[in-house]
Enzyme design. Structure first.
Site, PDB file in Angstrom:
ATOM      1  CG  HIS A   1     -21.158 -60.152  37.501  1.00 22.22           C
ATOM      2  ND1 HIS A   1     -20.559 -58.927  37.362  1.00 22.22           N
ATOM      3  CD2 HIS A   1     -22.093 -60.233  36.520  1.00 22.22           C
ATOM      4  CE1 HIS A   1     -21.108 -58.281  36.346  1.00 22.22           C
ATOM      5  NE2 HIS A   1     -22.036 -59.050  35.810  1.00 22.22           N
TER       6      HIS A   1
ATOM      7  CG  HIS B   1     -26.980 -59.722  33.500  1.00 15.14           C
ATOM      8  ND1 HIS B   1     -25.896 -59.012  33.038  1.00 15.14           N
ATOM      9  CD2 HIS B   1     -27.205 -60.694  32.576  1.00 15.14           C
ATOM     10  CE1 HIS B   1     -25.485 -59.533  31.893  1.00 15.14           C
ATOM     11  NE2 HIS B   1     -26.269 -60.565  31.582  1.00 15.14           N
TER      12      HIS B   1
ATOM     13  CG  ASP C   1     -18.897 -57.613  40.437  1.00 11.58           C
ATOM     14  OD1 ASP C   1     -18.317 -56.658  40.987  1.00 11.58           O
ATOM     15  OD2 ASP C   1     -18.299 -58.498  39.796  1.00 11.58           O
TER      16      ASP C   1
END
Length: 276
Positions: free
Chosen positions: A239, A199, A243
């Site tokens: 996350h 993302h 990350d």
């Protein structure tokens, strides 16, 4: 004795030294030659030579001050290296039976409790985040199929391939307090790789392309939405902080690699538009 001079006889094998002669030392023995030219001896001589002329021996306090003033960023990083060396070597390790410690989770603990108590709000935010992912995807693909500029698409291909490899090689556990939603992407709460955040990386790739094209308002909008996305992913425990941080770096890295790939192909006389 009776007034006669006594003359000493020299050894018949001894030759008198010629006048103005220079005494020569005996030649080195094979062992001495071997020691003189051994690797350890040569290394020691080189060390003495280089250390004696070392650059840091010429530093003064004024030099340190000027360096800190003219190069504050590298100087700050050098201080951070020393600081985190102390932290690393004095830190108590997380035991195997305990969940991972994440400072991002600590910072968003209040938001997590609030969102856990409001599942409808969690679903709404997940849906909005999925819309943002769709915006990233549409822009990155559109730069190639509509505008004919493949760099952002190449960046995403490189990035997601590397993410898949790393995500499979090291499969991190889902955080214990994960707040899932059927409106989140991947839709339906299916399995996903935690490391690293696609993302965030895709959003960075899209924003960098927008800035190259001087689409400043759109780029800054994507940056702001990406920050909100990071906060939401930490709040929902979707996350770990690492990350998300690596996701930012991955976006920058693979955008740079895609640019180098394009330049290399141009030098070879091959257009990226013709090869794809």
């Amino acid at each position: 004795m009776n007034g006669e001079t006594i003359r000493l006889r020299s050894s018949p094998n001894r030759q008198p030294a010629p006048p103005n002669s220079v005494h020569k030392p005996p030649p080195d023995s094979p062992n001495m030659i071997q020691q003189k030219f051994s690797p350890s001896s040569i290394f020691a001589k080189n060390v003495r030579c280089h250390v004696g002329n070392a650059h840091f021996l010429k530093w003064t306090s004024a030099d340190v001050y000027v360096t800190a003033r003219n190069h504050p960023v590298p100087f700050a990083f050098a201080a951070c290296v020393l600081f985190f060396m102390v932290v690393e070597y004095t830190l108590n390790m997380v035991p195997p039976t305990a969940p991972p410690f994440d400072l991002g989770f600590v910072a968003t603990a209040a938001l997590h409790r609030s969102l856990a108590a409001k599942p409808d709000l969690n679903t709404l935010l997940a849906g909005l985040n999925t819309v943002f992912v769709g915006m990233q995807t549409a822009y990155i693909i559109g730069t190639f199929v509509i505008e004919g500029r493949p760099r952002a698409t190449l960046s995403a291909l490189f990035m997601f391939t590397c993410r898949g490899i790393l995500g499979y090689v090291t499969q991190l556990p889902v955080p214990q307090e994960f707040l899932g939603s059927g409106a989140d992407f991947p839709v339906g709460n299916v399995s996903f790789f935690l490391f690293y955040s696609g993302h965030v990386a895709a959003s960075v790739i899209a924003s960098l392309d927008m800035k190259r094209m001087q689409r400043w308002e759109l780029a800054y909008t994507f940056d702001a939405l990406n920050v909100l996305q990071v906060i939401r992913l930490l709040t929902t425990r979707g996350h770990y902080t690492i990350d998300l941080a690596v996701g930012v770096g991955a976006g920058i890295l693979f955008d740079s690699l895609a640019g180098k790939y394009e330049r290399k192909k141009k030098e070879d006389g091959v257009s990226c538009n013709e090869t794809m």
